[in-house]
Design an enzyme around this catalytic site. Structure first.
Site, mmCIF file in Angstrom:
data_model
loop_
_atom_site.group_PDB
_atom_site.id
_atom_site.type_symbol
_atom_site.label_atom_id
_atom_site.label_comp_id
_atom_site.label_asym_id
_atom_site.label_seq_id
_atom_site.Cartn_x
_atom_site.Cartn_y
_atom_site.Cartn_z
ATOM 1 N N HIS A 36 -13.984 19.696 -35.751
ATOM 2 C CA HIS A 36 -12.554 19.374 -35.797
ATOM 3 C C HIS A 36 -12.253 18.115 -36.595
ATOM 4 C CE1 HIS A 36 -13.776 16.620 -32.629
ATOM 5 N NE2 HIS A 36 -12.639 15.973 -32.782
HETATM 6 C C1 UD1 Z 1 -7.958 14.013 -31.389
HETATM 7 C C2 UD1 Z 1 -8.585 12.613 -31.576
HETATM 8 C C3 UD1 Z 1 -10.071 12.769 -31.835
HETATM 9 C C4 UD1 Z 1 -10.734 13.590 -30.755
HETATM 10 C C5 UD1 Z 1 -10.019 14.917 -30.639
HETATM 11 C C6 UD1 Z 1 -10.599 15.775 -29.545
HETATM 12 C C7 UD1 Z 1 -7.211 10.866 -32.588
HETATM 13 C C8 UD1 Z 1 -6.959 10.101 -33.818
HETATM 14 N N1 UD1 Z 1 -8.003 11.928 -32.717
HETATM 15 O O1 UD1 Z 1 -8.100 14.707 -32.624
HETATM 16 O O2 UD1 Z 1 -10.660 11.480 -31.853
HETATM 17 O O3 UD1 Z 1 -12.084 13.773 -31.078
HETATM 18 O O4 UD1 Z 1 -8.632 14.677 -30.346
HETATM 19 O O5 UD1 Z 1 -10.045 17.061 -29.551
HETATM 20 O O6 UD1 Z 1 -6.703 10.500 -31.547
HETATM 21 N N2 UD1 Z 1 -2.956 20.613 -31.407
HETATM 22 C C9 UD1 Z 1 -2.603 21.724 -30.688
HETATM 23 N N3 UD1 Z 1 -2.617 21.631 -29.326
HETATM 24 C C10 UD1 Z 1 -2.951 20.503 -28.657
HETATM 25 C C11 UD1 Z 1 -3.303 19.382 -29.408
HETATM 26 C C12 UD1 Z 1 -3.316 19.440 -30.781
HETATM 27 O O7 UD1 Z 1 -2.294 22.769 -31.237
HETATM 28 O O8 UD1 Z 1 -2.931 20.495 -27.416
HETATM 29 C C13 UD1 Z 1 -2.980 20.699 -32.874
HETATM 30 C C14 UD1 Z 1 -1.725 20.143 -33.509
HETATM 31 O O9 UD1 Z 1 -1.373 20.924 -34.568
HETATM 32 C C15 UD1 Z 1 -2.170 18.792 -34.034
HETATM 33 C C16 UD1 Z 1 -3.643 19.017 -34.335
HETATM 34 O O10 UD1 Z 1 -4.084 19.966 -33.362
HETATM 35 O O11 UD1 Z 1 -1.433 18.394 -35.136
HETATM 36 C C17 UD1 Z 1 -4.452 17.758 -34.210
HETATM 37 O O12 UD1 Z 1 -4.221 17.127 -32.950
HETATM 38 P P1 UD1 Z 1 -4.340 15.514 -32.826
HETATM 39 O O13 UD1 Z 1 -4.143 15.114 -31.411
HETATM 40 O O14 UD1 Z 1 -3.483 14.860 -33.849
HETATM 41 O O15 UD1 Z 1 -5.822 15.224 -33.276
HETATM 42 P P2 UD1 Z 1 -7.190 15.967 -32.957
HETATM 43 O O16 UD1 Z 1 -7.676 16.562 -34.222
HETATM 44 O O17 UD1 Z 1 -7.051 16.859 -31.769
#
Ligand code: UD1
Length: 368
Positions: A202
């Protein structure tokens, strides 16, 4: 009665906070407040973990959701400040290195409230990772540092932190693993083979660039000719795969792609895997504890202990090397590793004990 406020937001926070929360329950004089920022919000990324870990409903859910780093961090700060003013905690405990961690730490520090950081001191020295920025900045404004391994202590001392504020307590994520390992079974995934490689990806550096993502997926296809590849897909990765031929199940062939799994199903998959390929931080640690060979698709790690004494190997982004190392693992040519000191299931208790002493000390000082 001291008030302890815990802040969680993203998937890996929940496993770290649970043992600390449970350990404080043994101290009846404490009031605990659990705040979920809502950084992760899908049932499969959040609620399922609360259920399986036995965490109560958060007292506050800030519901911030996704956004750019600036938007997400700022939203958390604005909403969290109101909660802190209302709850007036004696200490705010933040976990790990996600955006929720730094956002909450900044709010607390600026309101003059003490900050405790669980998983302090880890450094990858790679500022292209947003998590490294979060780690460094959180530790600049932390009062009490709880480290999982001695490299964390070394890093903090080298940055000028006084030794009497650093506590090596072991690994809270491993506390949760120890508690639930017996309940974690092979999940009933349709088509799951007896022997398989488990994959998670990821990191933006691997999944956001189509060229890199395609290179990784092709290597996984090659590996799957010898060994089934099981790949629970993070929402970010699913979005990115949508722009490639693997966006459609017709192209998956021998790859077993599935939705993100809950904690117990994923742990069940990990403990029965031949090997794990990942770019996660926590999984480098869990595989070390489980003594499962781990190939990490990153150039660096903030968790060097997993490479020095555990089962982890940094592969960078060289997928030929990854395939070569998979062959070595399957031929039994890699080491089983050791479990790092204090990764024993008792880290949460140590943190609660130390913080209780600190809070009592502060009360006495205020009374004098
Ligand atoms: C975040 C953390 C990362 C951690 C990871 C674990 C930061 C900078 N990054 O990354 O350190 O390793 O979580 O999973 O804090 N999304 C969904 N559903 C959700 C959450 C996210 O669909 O419940 C999608 C959204 O489109 C979002 C993308 O995933 O834009 C990324 O989510 P985000 O929380 O920004 O970062 P992660 O890549 O999950």
């Amino acid at each position: 009665m001291p008030t302890i406020l815990h802040v969680v937001g993203a998937r890996p926070n929940f496993m770290k906070a649970a043992p600390v929360y449970f350990a404080f329950r043994e101290h009846p004089s404490v009031r605990q407040v659990l705040v979920h920022t809502g950084q992760h919000y899908d049932r499969k990324m959040s609620d399922v973990f609360f259920d399986e870990l036995g965490l109560p409903e958060p007292d506050h859910n800030l519901g911030v959701g996704s956004g750019s780093h600036a938007v997400q961090t700022a939203e958390i700060m604005v909403r969290f400040e109101q909660v802190v003013r209302k709850e007036n905690p004696d200490v705010v405990i933040v976990y790990g290195d996600v955006n929720s961690t730094i956002a909450a730490a900044m709010v607390a520090a600026k309101l003059g409230i003490r900050v405790a950081h669980v998983e302090a001191g880890l450094r990858s020295r790679d500022l292209t990772m947003p998590e490294e920025i979060n780690r460094i900045l959180t530790d600049r404004i932390t009062d009490w540092f709880f480290t999982p391994s001695s490299d964390g202590d070394d890093n903090l001392r080298a940055e000028g932190v006084a030794a009497d504020r650093i506590f090596m307590v072991g690994n809270c994520m491993i506390d949760t693993l120890v508690r639930l390992l017996d309940r974690a079974k092979r999940p009933a995934l349709p088509g799951l083979a007896e022997r398989y490689a488990l994959v998670t990806l990821h990191r933006p550096s691997n999944v956001d660039e189509p060229v890199m993502l395609t290179k990784i997926m092709k290597a996984l296809e090659n590996i799957s000719t010898d060994l089934q590849v099981v790949f629970p897909i993070h929402p970010r990765t699913r979005q990115r795969l949508g722009g490639t031929r693997w966006g459609s199940p017709d192209a998956w062939g021998r790859l077993l792609l599935c939705e993100p799994l809950g904690y117990l199903d994923f742990l069940g998959l990990q403990k029965n895997a031949q090997l794990v390929l990942t770019d996660s931080g926590g999984i480098q640690e869990e595989t070390t504890f489980l003594r499962i060979p781990c190939l990490t698709l990153r150039e660096n790690t903030e968790r060097p202990v997993t490479c020095e004494i555990g089962t982890n190997q940094l592969i960078g982004r060289d997928m030929d090397r990854a395939q070569h190392e998979v062959g070595r693992i399957l031929r039994g040519e890699t080491r089983r590793g050791e479990v790092p000191p204090l990764w024993d299931g008792k880290s949460g208790e140590r943190i609660a004990q130390i913080l209780m002493e600190k809070l009592v000390g502060l009360e006495c000082a205020a009374g004098n």
